[in-house]
Design a protein around this motif. Structure first.
Motif, PDB file in Angstrom:
ATOM      1  N   ASN A  72       0.798  -1.236   0.000  1.00 39.86           N
ATOM      2  CA  ASN A  72       0.000   0.000   0.000  1.00 39.86           C
ATOM      3  C   ASN A  72       0.826   1.279   0.000  1.00 39.86           C
ATOM      4  O   ASN A  72       0.338   2.338   0.409  1.00 39.86           O
ATOM      5  N   ALA A  73       2.091   1.201  -0.409  1.00 37.04           N
ATOM      6  CA  ALA A  73       2.941   2.396  -0.428  1.00 37.04           C
ATOM      7  C   ALA A  73       4.092   2.182  -1.388  1.00 37.04           C
ATOM      8  O   ALA A  73       4.443   1.045  -1.732  1.00 37.04           O
ATOM      9  N   ILE A  74       4.684   3.273  -1.816  1.00 34.18           N
ATOM     10  CA  ILE A  74       5.887   3.241  -2.643  1.00 34.18           C
ATOM     11  C   ILE A  74       6.925   4.172  -2.035  1.00 34.18           C
ATOM     12  O   ILE A  74       6.589   5.114  -1.317  1.00 34.18           O
ATOM     13  N   LEU A  75       8.180   3.909  -2.328  1.00 31.77           N
ATOM     14  CA  LEU A  75       9.262   4.776  -1.882  1.00 31.77           C
ATOM     15  C   LEU A  75       9.362   5.987  -2.795  1.00 31.77           C
ATOM     16  O   LEU A  75       9.246   5.861  -4.017  1.00 31.77           O
ATOM     17  N   VAL A  76       9.599   7.152  -2.231  1.00 31.74           N
ATOM     18  CA  VAL A  76       9.737   8.382  -3.026  1.00 31.74           C
ATOM     19  C   VAL A  76      11.031   9.085  -2.640  1.00 31.74           C
ATOM     20  O   VAL A  76      11.812   8.593  -1.839  1.00 31.74           O
ATOM     21  N   ASN A  77      11.242  10.253  -3.262  1.00 30.24           N
ATOM     22  CA  ASN A  77      12.441  11.072  -3.017  1.00 30.24           C
ATOM     23  C   ASN A  77      13.727  10.363  -3.410  1.00 30.24           C
ATOM     24  O   ASN A  77      14.727  10.392  -2.696  1.00 30.24           O
ATOM     25  N   GLY A  78      13.679   9.709  -4.577  1.00 27.30           N
ATOM     26  CA  GLY A  78      14.897   9.141  -5.139  1.00 27.30           C
ATOM     27  C   GLY A  78      15.339   7.837  -4.542  1.00 27.30           C
ATOM     28  O   GLY A  78      16.434   7.357  -4.846  1.00 27.30           O
ATOM     29  N   ALA A  79      14.518   7.205  -3.702  1.00 25.67           N
ATOM     30  CA  ALA A  79      14.937   5.954  -3.068  1.00 25.67           C
ATOM     31  C   ALA A  79      14.937   4.790  -4.042  1.00 25.67           C
ATOM     32  O   ALA A  79      15.587   3.777  -3.802  1.00 25.67           O
ATOM     33  N   GLY A  80      14.200   4.895  -5.154  1.00 27.23           N
ATOM     34  CA  GLY A  80      14.193   3.832  -6.146  1.00 27.23           C
ATOM     35  C   GLY A  80      13.243   2.714  -5.769  1.00 27.23           C
ATOM     36  O   GLY A  80      12.347   2.856  -4.942  1.00 27.23           O
ATOM     37  N   ASP A  81      13.458   1.561  -6.385  1.00 24.39           N
ATOM     38  CA  ASP A  81      12.592   0.409  -6.193  1.00 24.39           C
ATOM     39  C   ASP A  81      13.166  -0.498  -5.116  1.00 24.39           C
ATOM     40  O   ASP A  81      14.298  -0.335  -4.666  1.00 24.39           O
ATOM     41  N   PHE A  82      12.364  -1.473  -4.705  1.00 26.14           N
ATOM     42  CA  PHE A  82      12.825  -2.458  -3.735  1.00 26.14           C
ATOM     43  C   PHE A  82      13.728  -3.489  -4.417  1.00 26.14           C
ATOM     44  O   PHE A  82      13.524  -3.803  -5.585  1.00 26.14           O
ATOM     45  N   PRO A  83      14.711  -4.052  -3.705  1.00 21.47           N
ATOM     46  CA  PRO A  83      15.135  -3.712  -2.341  1.00 21.47           C
ATOM     47  C   PRO A  83      15.867  -2.373  -2.317  1.00 21.47           C
ATOM     48  O   PRO A  83      16.559  -2.020  -3.267  1.00 21.47           O
ATOM     49  N   ALA A  84      15.702  -1.643  -1.212  1.00 18.09           N
ATOM     50  CA  ALA A  84      16.281  -0.304  -1.103  1.00 18.09           C
ATOM     51  C   ALA A  84      16.970  -0.146   0.249  1.00 18.09           C
ATOM     52  O   ALA A  84      16.407  -0.508   1.287  1.00 18.09           O
ATOM     53  N   LYS A  85      18.180   0.408   0.225  1.00 20.27           N
ATOM     54  CA  LYS A  85      18.888   0.702   1.464  1.00 20.27           C
ATOM     55  C   LYS A  85      18.279   1.951   2.088  1.00 20.27           C
ATOM     56  O   LYS A  85      18.253   3.003   1.462  1.00 20.27           O
TER      57      LYS A  85
END
Length: 665
Positions: free
Chosen positions: A113-126
């Motif tokens: 139900n969410a996505i990473l924003v602000n340049g974090a990219g796709d999963f997996p993400a540090k």
């Protein structure tokens, strides 16, 4: 006294009746007592008293991952956790964003139900420095009043899986903090329990947005450095036509050869495009993917791109009037969007595309924009982009010229802002020199990165060594002898493995030329060490204390900006708009010669006692080239001693002659 037999029979019947109820339950008339529901789970502490947005983060479980190691800090653990956002107030929150400050070197593998924003990219993400998440597909949190207490519309639950490092088996790994990341919201108090965190966020009454449009039905439009609009112009059963507008609104922002990417989340694909093109023309992903299963008779050979993450680029200038792939206002600029300070007419790009959808999204009323937007450029800033936010439909002039307006079917906005470059990932760098010092403070080691092949021959962690000013004119591969000779002259040690070079395509030298009671002067020289020239280049410097005394620049055009504060903007004079590429030397044995531009800049001192040039006031605190923030040296030039006055004069004279003549080569 004997009891009548009728009374005995009645008492026996009553006893048996009560016994059956006690042992076997009540009769059917009392079934509601037997099936009484368990009391519902209580809300987290503090939620019922929160008048705003209530956030929680709850640790669920973790398990030791392979390999098992003895070092506790190096041991990897898989973990599960969840976060919730509940609107407990009276105001709808549109486009919610949540920030979680992780602290155990977490790697997020998935989030519902969410996505990473602000340049974090796709999963997996540090996400060891924290993660900002935005809602998808549900982006808004409605109020209890407007939904009659429907929690499915008032709240969102995010389930995380990931990997973390360290901590012993009994420790509970919680993040350092959680908060809303939406502008104008405050989360003042964080409450920590054994397995979860809570906080109540509320609107900041003192907050006044300076970059929002007027309120409408949807979220007010925001304005950042680069603003993108995704407007659905026409909607059909199974497809729609959209227009993408890129506005470079940042004073210091610049895009050269831009590439735009996004991610299709629901199986969509690009059928055709005008005003831009995808870097890869392919349709195999459609044939072998979900589109091939749902669209049995579809001719995919005419499809432009079926990638989940297409890379989109601008068309060259000569395609601007092409009636098949161009012919759209503001298209086809070869990927160059300059600062509006330079030219407002060349700060916008537009392209259109036809998008096909898959079931169950085929109805014309079902529209979803792509997610995870990102825009990159040749030598420019790195941008963090928001998730698409629904805004009021965009208006366009009616084609007949009557003055009427047509409106988009639906519109979404993406805001991208420039970020400060990470260490050793800049795209340009700065060196410092001064009339009172005989040594140049060079660009930092690996300022623009170092690859593995280099680090076998040099030290990427060693501090850059001082060098004579004339060495700044040479490519890095030709500086070693001069650096060693200068170190020997100054009686400084020479390491066995020399520091690696800065590896920057563009470097800028800032030289303090003079300093007197009424004013001071500086000379700025730009070097292009790359094989591509820069047309319509610009640079900007921030001088925190001295910018107010800016007087004149002699070989550039210069403007003191209102915003950002204390910043001076420079660009080439007419006929000198090009920072040309590096050229071969006059012979095979001569080093290559960088392209360069140079000018002297004069300043006055309104309050001489308030400015100390030597202690740093005469050196910029930030430098930008074509929108990219450059890496600065970690020290300032030191004053020369009397014993070194002759080398100082010699080096200064040589540097001046070599840099100045010919200074436009």
């Amino acid at each position: 006294m004997k009891m009548p037999w009728m009374k005995l029979i009645c008492l026996a019947f009553l006893f048996l009746s009560l016994r059956n109820q006690i042992c076997y339950g009540a009769p059917d008339d009392y079934d509601d007592y037997d099936e009484e529901e368990e009391p519902k789970e209580k809300n987290p502490p503090g939620q019922d008293k929160c008048n705003g947005i209530f956030l929680t983060y709850t640790f669920t479980e973790r398990n030791k991952e392979l390999p098992h190691v003895k070092n506790v800090t190096a041991q990897a653990w898989s973990f599960k956790s969840k976060a919730t956002l509940v609107n407990t107030g009276l105001e709808e929150l549109k486009g919610w964003k949540m920030f979680i400050r992780f602290q155990h070197r977490e790697v997020l593998v998935s989030a519902t139900n969410a996505i990473l924003v602000n340049g974090a990219g796709d999963f997996p993400a540090k996400v060891e420095k924290g993660a900002t998440l935005s809602g998808y597909p549900n982006t808004d949190l409605k109020t209890s009043v407007d939904t009659a207490g429907d929690l499915t519309k008032m709240s969102t639950e995010i389930e995380f899986t990931g990997t973390m490092f360290g901590l012993n088996e009994k420790a509970i790994p919680l993040p350092k903090s959680i908060r809303l990341a939406n502008d104008g919201w405050k989360c003042p108090t964080l409450t920590t329990y054994r397995t979860f965190l809570t906080t109540c966020c509320h609107k900041d009454p003192k907050y006044k947005s300076l970059n929002q449009s007027a309120k409408g039905k949807y979220t007010p439009r925001q304005y950042g450095d680069v603003n993108l609009m995704y407007d659905v112009l026409k909607s059909y059963e199974g497809s729609y036509e959209a227009q993408v507008t890129i506005d470079n609104d940042g004073t210091l922002s610049r895009l050269d050869n831009w590439n735009l990417t996004w991610e299709w989340m629901r199986g969509e694909f690009i059928h055709s495009m005008r005003g831009a093109y995808t870097r890869r023309i392919e349709y195999s992903d459609c044939i072998f993917g979900l589109p091939g299963q749902y669209l049995k008779g579809f001719d995919f050979s005419q499809v432009m791109n079926c990638e989940k993450r297409p890379v989109i680029s601008d068309l060259p200038l000569e395609k601007a009037n092409d009636t098949e792939i161009g012919h759209i206002p503001n298209c086809c600029k070869n990927g160059s969007l300059v600062s509006p300070v330079m030219d407002e007419n060349n700060a916008r790009a537009v392209f259109q595309l036809r998008v096909y959808k898959l079931p169950p999204d085929t109805p014309k009323t079902v529209l979803y924009p792509p997610q995870r937007w990102n825009i990159t450029s040749l030598v420019s800033a790195h941008y963090h982009c928001s998730a698409p936010v629904r805004v009021d439909p965009s208006a366009f002039p009616e084609a007949t010229g009557t003055g009427a307006k047509t409106y988009a079917v639906a519109s979404w906005q993406v805001v991208c802002n420039m970020t400060k470059p990470e260490k050793k990932r800049a795209k340009c760098c700065v060196s410092f020199t001064a009339y009172y010092s005989n040594g140049a403070v060079p660009c930092s080691t690996c300022a623009c990165g170092c690859d593995d092949s280099q680090t076998d021959k040099c030290n990427p962690s060693s501090r850059a060594m001082l060098l004579p000013p004339d060495a700044l004119l040479l490519p890095a591969v030709n500086r070693t002898a001069k650096i060693k000779a200068y170190a020997k002259l100054k009686k400084k040690p020479v390491p066995r493995a020399m520091p690696c070079p800065d590896n920057c395509v563009v470097s800028i030298n800032w030289h303090v030329s003079s300093d007197h009671k009424a004013g001071w002067t500086a000379r700025m020289t730009l070097f292009n060490w790359g094989e591509t020239q820069f047309k319509d280049w610009y640079a900007a410097v921030e001088l925190k204390k001295a910018a107010s005394g800016y007087d004149d620049v002699y070989s550039f055009n210069g403007t003191k900006l209102v915003s950002p504060k204390n910043t001076i903007f420079f660009q080439g004079l007419k006929g000198l708009e090009y920072l040309i590429e590096i050229k071969n030397g006059s012979s095979d044995s001569e080093p290559k010669v960088p392209g360069k531009q140079q000018s002297v800049i004069s300043f006055t001192k309104k309050k001489p006692e308030a400015i100390n040039i030597r202690k740093g006031d005469g050196f910029p605190s930030k430098v930008f080239f074509n929108g990219a923030e450059c890496a600065l040296p970690d020290s300032l030039p030191s004053a020369a001693t009397l014993l070194s006055s002759m080398p100082l004069l010699f080096f200064s004279a040589i540097a001046f002659l070599l840099i100045t003549y010919p200074f436009h080569s």
